[in-house]
Design a protein around this motif. Structure first.
Motif, PDB file in Angstrom:
ATOM      1  N   VAL A 263      -1.705  14.015   7.498  1.00  0.00           N
ATOM      2  CA  VAL A 263      -2.398  12.732   7.431  1.00  0.00           C
ATOM      3  C   VAL A 263      -3.697  12.895   8.202  1.00  0.00           C
ATOM      4  O   VAL A 263      -3.685  13.244   9.387  1.00  0.00           O
ATOM      5  CB  VAL A 263      -1.564  11.594   8.036  1.00  0.00           C
ATOM      6  CG1 VAL A 263      -2.398  10.320   8.136  1.00  0.00           C
ATOM      7  CG2 VAL A 263      -0.312  11.339   7.209  1.00  0.00           C
TER       8      VAL A 263
ATOM      9  N   GLU B  14      -7.112  10.511   8.432  1.00  0.00           N
ATOM     10  CA  GLU B  14      -7.762   9.294   7.968  1.00  0.00           C
ATOM     11  C   GLU B  14      -8.782   8.820   8.997  1.00  0.00           C
ATOM     12  O   GLU B  14      -8.591   8.981  10.210  1.00  0.00           O
ATOM     13  CB  GLU B  14      -6.737   8.188   7.726  1.00  0.00           C
ATOM     14  CG  GLU B  14      -5.597   8.552   6.783  1.00  0.00           C
ATOM     15  CD  GLU B  14      -6.023   8.690   5.334  1.00  0.00           C
ATOM     16  OE1 GLU B  14      -7.212   8.465   5.041  1.00  0.00           O
ATOM     17  OE2 GLU B  14      -5.170   9.039   4.504  1.00  0.00           O
TER      18      GLU B  14
ATOM     19  N   ARG C 265       3.029   7.980   0.746  1.00  0.00           N
ATOM     20  CA  ARG C 265       3.059   9.434   0.672  1.00  0.00           C
ATOM     21  C   ARG C 265       4.451   9.898   0.219  1.00  0.00           C
ATOM     22  O   ARG C 265       5.467   9.327   0.626  1.00  0.00           O
ATOM     23  CB  ARG C 265       2.726  10.059   2.022  1.00  0.00           C
ATOM     24  CG  ARG C 265       1.400   9.577   2.613  1.00  0.00           C
ATOM     25  CD  ARG C 265       0.193   9.999   1.772  1.00  0.00           C
ATOM     26  NE  ARG C 265      -1.036   9.440   2.301  1.00  0.00           N
ATOM     27  CZ  ARG C 265      -1.821  10.060   3.180  1.00  0.00           C
ATOM     28  NH1 ARG C 265      -1.460  11.240   3.662  1.00  0.00           N
ATOM     29  NH2 ARG C 265      -2.940   9.496   3.587  1.00  0.00           N
TER      30      ARG C 265
ATOM     31  N   VAL D 177       1.133   4.813   4.798  1.00  0.00           N
ATOM     32  CA  VAL D 177      -0.043   5.030   5.635  1.00  0.00           C
ATOM     33  C   VAL D 177      -1.034   3.921   5.333  1.00  0.00           C
ATOM     34  O   VAL D 177      -1.421   3.724   4.176  1.00  0.00           O
ATOM     35  CB  VAL D 177      -0.691   6.408   5.351  1.00  0.00           C
ATOM     36  CG1 VAL D 177      -1.934   6.608   6.214  1.00  0.00           C
ATOM     37  CG2 VAL D 177       0.309   7.526   5.590  1.00  0.00           C
TER      38      VAL D 177
ATOM     39  N   LEU E   7       1.526   4.425  10.515  1.00  0.00           N
ATOM     40  CA  LEU E   7       2.472   5.221   9.739  1.00  0.00           C
ATOM     41  C   LEU E   7       3.852   4.619   9.939  1.00  0.00           C
ATOM     42  O   LEU E   7       4.279   4.388  11.080  1.00  0.00           O
ATOM     43  CB  LEU E   7       2.483   6.681  10.188  1.00  0.00           C
ATOM     44  CG  LEU E   7       1.291   7.555   9.773  1.00  0.00           C
ATOM     45  CD1 LEU E   7       0.066   7.262  10.616  1.00  0.00           C
ATOM     46  CD2 LEU E   7       1.654   9.033   9.869  1.00  0.00           C
TER      47      LEU E   7
END
Length: 433
Positions: free
Chosen positions: A42, A44, A129, A146, A183
């Motif tokens: 991940v 971001e 995901r 997410v 998350l």
């Protein structure tokens, strides 16, 4: 709670619907050396320019695990590691009648077949995901949400200056909303549904939370002395019980490791001219041990080698936000346990036996009984919640949360969200004569 009976439809977790207003961007800081493939990563960037990058995986018992967690901000674009890993380490659920108790992680597990496939409003506004559920089966499921979510006002400053040009006061308002990278996964254990959630703030703070929803277990009803009347009249008493949640936190600040543990206590130290004088003292925790929160006490893990631009040692503070202490077990009494890292020490209680590991290390209390020197410390953080049921818990049960914060302390020399107009404000701008 029972694991032989399954409830009907349960509450779904709703993430803020921000697809249009709070995009999770894909640009920003340089990539950190994160040892996982694209599907397990991940990375971001939040609206204020902060980038979080980490690996994620699902463990059959712990559920969601975050590894190799790095942060970079618009002002400090080079990624710096914060954590080696963070995960749940146990969920102990004893009932007040003394006849029922579960160790949910080691007996059932947050991963595997008990991990829910996300659907509906589970991840509204975010992205889902796909990955393994930790069961060992090759099937890939939609298990991780997410999302970028607003966290409210990040800061506000009303600056007043005298404008020599106009000979008038000049006002400047600095105000900005903050955001979190969130998350979350959902696991169904009997009648309860648990939400494992990590909120990574754009100022470097990390919130670890466990949410509980679903339904009250219909077979866990008792009498008035340890239950609460649910339904019409005073006939059905839902049994009161505890949720003793433990997390395992392994820091790796700036990738240097070897963090040192410090405890700070503030006490009254006489009186000044107007009020009480307070003194804050530091205690170095050099050996393993269990520790309890008291008024004006806190802990930090500090890097012995990594410093910010002001020359101050980088650290993270563990902030416990209350919670109920369960007195029934030695391991549920400490708020924080610091142990020397050991691969045999996996679970805060009901520690899984391994043929190559000692059989007498079953709880965090056992982990620290030898008082080893702390050269690579692991923090075991316990947060309890005494669930006294109420009419509103039916049905589905409203979400209730328990957790703690990891707060950066001197990780950067200024607020990583500092606006351009305040970049020169570092230290005392108005020294006394």
């Amino acid at each position: 709670m029972t694991y032989r009976m399954m409830a009907g439809a349960a509450a779904l977790v709703t993430a803020a619907a921000l697809a249009a207003t709070v995009p999770v961007a894909a640009q920003a800081a340089p990539a950190a050396a994160t040892p996982c493939g694209a599907s397990a990563m991940v990375k971001e960037t939040l609206p204020n320019g902060t980038t979080w990058q980490m690996c994620w995986r699902i463990n059959d018992k712990a559920g969601l695990v975050l590894d190799h967690v790095f942060v970079a901000t618009k002002r400090y674009p080079t990624p710096v590691q914060v954590l080696d890993s963070i995960r749940l380490a146990q969920l102990n659920v004893p009932y007040d009648n003394g006849d029922t108790e579960y160790n949910d992680l080691t007996a059932i597990g947050m991963g595997g077949y008990d991990m829910e496939t996300l659907t509906g409003d589970d991840c509204k506004g975010g992205s889902i995901r796909v990955g393994s559920d930790g069961s060992g089966e090759p099937e890939q499921r939609k298990v991780l949400c997410v999302s970028a979510e607003p966290r409210g006002l990040a800061y506000r400053l009303h600056e007043q200056e005298w404008d020599d040009t106009t000979d008038q006061p000049k006002d400047t308002i600095y105000s900005q909303q903050g955001h979190d990278l969130v998350l979350r996964t959902i696991s169904k254990l009997g009648w309860y549904e648990y939400v494992t959630e990590y909120r990574l703030h754009d100022d470097g703070q990390i919130s670890a939370r466990l949410g509980a929803t679903g339904d009250l277990a219909p077979n866990e009803y008792s009498v008035a002395s340890n239950g609460w009347p649910i339904g019409k009249g005073a006939k059905d008493y839902a049994t009161m019980h505890y949720h003793n949640a433990f997390w395992r936190v392994d820091f790796n600040i700036a990738g240097k490791g070897g963090e040192q543990v410090e405890q700070y206590d503030t006490t009254t130290d006489g009186r000044g001219s107007m009020t009480a004088k307070l003194k804050t003292s530091r205690t170095a925790i050099a050996k393993e041990g269990t520790f309890t929160k008291v008024n004006q006490r806190w802990w930090r893990l500090v890097s012995p080698t990594s410093k910010n631009a002001d020359g101050h040692a980088r650290s993270y503070e563990i902030v416990t936000t209350g919670g109920d202490k369960y007195e029934g077990h030695p391991e549920t009494k400490p708020d924080v346990t610091f142990s020397q890292k050991d691969p045999c020490e996996k679970w805060a209680s009901d520690n899984a036996s391994d043929p190559e590991c000692p059989l007498d290390i079953q709880t965090v209390v056992d982990f620290v009984k030898n008082k080893q020197k702390l050269t690579d410390p692991v923090a075991w953080v316990r947060v309890g919640f005494h669930h006294v049921p109420r009419d509103e818990d039916q049905s589905p049960m409203p979400m209730h949360w328990q957790g703690f914060e990891l707060v950066p302390r001197d990780f950067t020399e200024m607020n990583p969200l500092t606006p351009d107009g305040r970049t020169g404000v570092n230290g005392n701008q108005y020294p006394q004569d």
